[in-house]
Write a protein that holds these residues in place. Structure first.
Motif, PDB file in Angstrom:
ATOM      1  N   MET A 185       0.832  -1.200   0.000  1.00  0.00           N
ATOM      2  CA  MET A 185       0.000   0.000   0.000  1.00  0.00           C
ATOM      3  C   MET A 185       0.870   1.255   0.000  1.00  0.00           C
ATOM      4  SD  MET A 185      -3.140   0.884   2.598  1.00  0.00           S
ATOM      5  CE  MET A 185      -3.804  -0.737   2.285  1.00  0.00           C
ATOM      6  N   TYR A 186       1.968   1.202   0.742  1.00  0.00           N
ATOM      7  CA  TYR A 186       2.915   2.324   0.809  1.00  0.00           C
ATOM      8  C   TYR A 186       3.450   2.639  -0.589  1.00  0.00           C
ATOM      9  CZ  TYR A 186       6.125   5.008   3.892  1.00  0.00           C
ATOM     10  OH  TYR A 186       6.788   5.975   4.585  1.00  0.00           O
ATOM     11  N   ASP A 187       3.824   1.601  -1.327  1.00  0.00           N
ATOM     12  CA  ASP A 187       4.310   1.781  -2.700  1.00  0.00           C
ATOM     13  C   ASP A 187       3.200   2.298  -3.614  1.00  0.00           C
ATOM     14  OD1 ASP A 187       6.835   0.892  -2.014  1.00  0.00           O
ATOM     15  OD2 ASP A 187       6.456  -1.171  -2.636  1.00  0.00           O
ATOM     16  N   TRP A 188       1.996   1.817  -3.399  1.00  0.00           N
ATOM     17  CA  TRP A 188       0.878   2.186  -4.256  1.00  0.00           C
ATOM     18  C   TRP A 188       0.578   3.683  -4.170  1.00  0.00           C
ATOM     19  CZ3 TRP A 188      -4.121   4.095  -3.371  1.00  0.00           C
ATOM     20  CH2 TRP A 188      -4.996   3.994  -4.456  1.00  0.00           C
ATOM     21  N   VAL A 189       0.731   4.262  -2.978  1.00  0.00           N
ATOM     22  CA  VAL A 189       0.430   5.681  -2.779  1.00  0.00           C
ATOM     23  C   VAL A 189       1.312   6.557  -3.673  1.00  0.00           C
ATOM     24  CG1 VAL A 189       0.496   7.583  -1.105  1.00  0.00           C
ATOM     25  CG2 VAL A 189      -0.459   5.376  -0.445  1.00  0.00           C
ATOM     26  N   THR A 190       2.553   6.127  -3.896  1.00  0.00           N
ATOM     27  CA  THR A 190       3.495   6.953  -4.683  1.00  0.00           C
ATOM     28  C   THR A 190       3.674   6.439  -6.111  1.00  0.00           C
ATOM     29  OG1 THR A 190       5.351   5.638  -3.834  1.00  0.00           O
ATOM     30  CG2 THR A 190       4.794   7.654  -2.637  1.00  0.00           C
ATOM     31  N   ARG A 191       2.734   5.667  -6.604  1.00  0.00           N
ATOM     32  CA  ARG A 191       2.898   5.001  -7.904  1.00  0.00           C
ATOM     33  C   ARG A 191       3.012   5.996  -9.062  1.00  0.00           C
ATOM     34  NH1 ARG A 191      -2.070   5.388  -6.272  1.00  0.00           N
ATOM     35  NH2 ARG A 191      -3.855   5.692  -7.648  1.00  0.00           N
ATOM     36  N   ARG A 192       2.390   7.176  -8.947  1.00  0.00           N
ATOM     37  CA  ARG A 192       2.384   8.130 -10.063  1.00  0.00           C
ATOM     38  C   ARG A 192       3.541   9.118 -10.018  1.00  0.00           C
ATOM     39  NH1 ARG A 192      -3.364   8.116  -8.947  1.00  0.00           N
ATOM     40  NH2 ARG A 192      -4.483   6.970 -10.585  1.00  0.00           N
ATOM     41  N   ARG A 193       4.232   9.210  -8.908  1.00  0.00           N
ATOM     42  CA  ARG A 193       5.328  10.184  -8.785  1.00  0.00           C
ATOM     43  C   ARG A 193       6.463   9.566  -7.965  1.00  0.00           C
ATOM     44  NH1 ARG A 193       4.579  11.589  -3.682  1.00  0.00           N
ATOM     45  NH2 ARG A 193       2.480  11.556  -2.781  1.00  0.00           N
ATOM     46  N   ARG A 194       6.883   8.404  -8.403  1.00  0.00           N
ATOM     47  CA  ARG A 194       7.851   7.655  -7.608  1.00  0.00           C
ATOM     48  C   ARG A 194       9.221   8.317  -7.633  1.00  0.00           C
ATOM     49  NH1 ARG A 194       6.906   3.410  -5.516  1.00  0.00           N
ATOM     50  NH2 ARG A 194       5.286   2.728  -6.981  1.00  0.00           N
ATOM     51  N   VAL A 195       9.770   8.522  -6.451  1.00  0.00           N
ATOM     52  CA  VAL A 195      11.103   9.093  -6.277  1.00  0.00           C
ATOM     53  C   VAL A 195      12.072   8.041  -5.752  1.00  0.00           C
ATOM     54  CG1 VAL A 195      12.453  10.804  -4.974  1.00  0.00           C
ATOM     55  CG2 VAL A 195      10.215  11.422  -5.909  1.00  0.00           C
ATOM     56  N   LEU A 196      11.577   7.150  -4.887  1.00  0.00           N
ATOM     57  CA  LEU A 196      12.415   6.116  -4.278  1.00  0.00           C
ATOM     58  C   LEU A 196      11.985   4.727  -4.757  1.00  0.00           C
ATOM     59  CD1 LEU A 196      12.551   7.523  -0.627  1.00  0.00           C
ATOM     60  CD2 LEU A 196      14.278   7.735  -2.418  1.00  0.00           C
TER      61      LEU A 196
END
Length: 570
Positions: free
Chosen positions: A140-151
């Motif tokens: 879920m943590y990864d899913w939150v940043t799926r559109r603007r991934r930095v890490l």
């Protein structure tokens, strides 16, 4: 070079009328001072002690999305925290860096039913989290940043890979999961850079430490210099109360209809240790270990400025005040380490520094302190001067909280927003070199310094490093404060003159990392005192007073006694 205190006071004498007065110079107060100043308002920031000297000086030094908040169902807080984490990685790369974070796991199914109960608010205390719970949370943590991934996304390891990479973890560790968050090297210095940026962008705004705002019987506001006792009348259209754990105390003292029967904030005490143990540092392999103690509380352990930082406790407190890491807390933290790396001996003598602060959390009826929200909100108090109280908040989300507060103030004043700060670089993060190795090589050639010295100034000052080295080169025969100490005499003088320094403790605790990394010693204190005396005009009596006050503070609040200071000088 920023204005000195006398010049700022002179400007207030000429014009004491402000659009906003911000009370509290921690990171939330500094953040809202910046936001408001960039909206072309005339803003006064007042801090009764030094900037970032309270709770803002005692964070876990993590810039994180709040993985464990998912268990509380605080999805909006996680989303906001991840956005702000990624923004700080971009805007302050000289101080905020990525940090691989590893979770040791000893079971598969543990905590599943408990997690559901917690999510539905049917249970307050967590159970040990197993592989399924952690895998679900990280996905879920990864899913939150799926559109603007930095890490990078998370990685899960089975028993064999876990044992290969982490041979010192306790033997019943079955899995490990690694995800990425971030850490901040010098949070207090970042606060100062925000102040410098704000005053450079808006010369009408003024930020002052060691001052307080008082209210007369007639409601008139007075600014008082705590150093000299001098005072000046000031006025404002609005007040922002950004005093953190003291927000209720401040609200009761300032104009506004504050109900003492319904406090806004309650605090929990968080204590940390900085440890010099090379074996423990090597075992971490550059990762943070994010682990559960036996009582269900989450602890952190990661490499910090050539040492190891570990914490934190989470103890409910009844009233705000200066805190320290008590013996039972030290024992608690050391015991927790033994539960993670049982084969590595960590002793109390290896603790080079300890610190403690109060988290200003929103008032809650939660029994387990780990369940109290780390979120934030703004509460408006009516009165002759409207007061906007900043309740809650944490280092990671200071910009978003400041933005929210500023929007409320702008609405009150009937003014539009003219500037957004989400993508605005901070201090030395502006024009930060993309290739640090090339920058180091070029700097070594240009200034005739070692690669180690070049890396030190880059890590401390970012793109402002050349200005610091230029100032240092203007001082013939500049030398280090002490053998193996990265700070030079001229660099220290530069920080004192340009860094809003009033007391010796300001330079030792917040303008440098001399104290927190265990470098501070009797000899260094003597040398820094002499430099400060020359820069600030201290006589012998003032030097003795400043030295005694610093040594007392080191012993009483940070576990560094006089004997330790003397031993470090040998």
């Amino acid at each position: 070079m920023p204005e000195d205190r006398d010049q700022k006071f002179s400007r207030i004498v000429e014009n004491g009328a402000f659009d906003v007065i911000v009370v509290g110079g921690g990171i939330n107060g500094i953040g809202v001072f910046r936001e408001l100043s960039l909206q072309r308002l005339r803003v006064l920031l007042v801090e009764k002690n030094d900037f970032c000297s309270g709770c803002s000086a005692a964070p876990s030094r993590m810039i994180h999305g709040g993985l464990r908040y998912l268990e509380n169902g605080e999805f909006s807080l996680v989303r906001e925290s991840l956005q702000e984490r990624d923004a700080l990685l971009q805007n302050a790369p000289h101080m905020v860096r990525s940090l691989p974070t590893t979770v040791p796991i000893r079971s598969v199914f543990s905590g599943v039913m408990n997690g559901v109960a917690n999510f539905l608010h049917l249970q307050t205390k967590p159970a040990e989290r197993g592989a399924l719970m952690i895998k679900a949370g990280l996905t879920m943590y990864d899913w939150v940043t799926r559109r603007r991934r930095v890490l990078p996304t998370h990685d899960f390891r089975g028993p064999r890979k876990t044992r290969e990479q982490w041979p010192h973890l306790r033997k019943d560790t079955r899995f490990t999961a690694t995800y990425y968050d971030a850490w901040i090297s010098h949070p207090e210095r970042l606060g100062l850079e925000l102040l410098d940026d704000s005053e450079a962008a808006n010369c009408a705004s003024v930020a002052l430490n060691y001052v307080c705002l008082t209210t007369g019987d007639d409601g008139a506001l007075t600014l008082k210099d705590n150093e000299t006792g001098a005072s000046w009348p000031v006025s404002t259209k609005t007040i922002v109360n950004a005093t953190g754990a003291w927000v209720d105390v401040t609200a009761a003292q300032l104009p506004g209809q504050y109900d003492t029967a319904t406090p806004m904030v309650e605090g929990t005490k968080g204590s940390h240790l900085v440890i010099d143990n090379p074996e423990l540092s090597d075992a971490l392999g550059g990762h943070m270990i994010f682990y559960e103690n036996s009582d269900g509380r989450v602890c952190i352990l990661f490499p910090y400025l050539s040492k190891v930082l570990v914490g934190a406790t989470d103890i409910r407190v009844n009233a705000p005040g200066r805190t320290r890491c008590e013996e039972e807390e030290t024992s608690y933290i050391l015991q927790s380490l033994a539960g993670v790396f049982p084969d590595i001996c960590v002793t109390q003598s290896q603790i080079v520094f300890s610190y403690s602060g109060i988290r200003p959390l929103p008032k809650s009826d939660q029994e387990f302190t780990g369940r109290i929200s780390r979120g934030h909100f703004v509460k408006r108090l009516d009165g002759p001067v409207p007061q906007f109280c900043m309740v809650g908040g944490k280092w990671t989300t200071f910009r978003a909280f400041a933005e929210q507060t500023t929007d409320d103030v702008l609405h009150e004043l009937g003014m539009p927003r003219v500037c957004d700060t989400l993508k605005l670089p901070i201090g030395g993060g502006r024009d930060y070199p993309e290739d640090s190795q090339s920058w180091v090589s070029e700097t070594c050639a240009k200034f005739s310094v070692s690669a180690e010295r070049a890396r030190h100034v880059l890590d401390h000052y970012g793109s402002n490093a050349h200005s610091v080295l230029t100032a240092c080169n203007a001082t013939p025969g500049d030398t280090s404060l002490a053998p193996d100490c990265p700070y030079s005499v001229a660099e220290t003088a530069f920080l004192i003159r340009s860094g809003r320094t009033v007391h010796l403790a300001d330079i030792v605790f917040r303008r440098t990392a001399l104290a927190i990394t265990g470098q501070i010693s009797t000899d260094i204190i003597a040398r820094v005192t002499a430099i400060a005396a020359e820069c600030l005009g201290w006589d012998a009596a003032r030097q003795n007073m400043e030295t005694a006050s610093l040594i007392s503070e080191l012993g009483e609040y940070h576990g560094v006694c006089q004997q330790t200071l003397s031993n470090r000088s040998k």
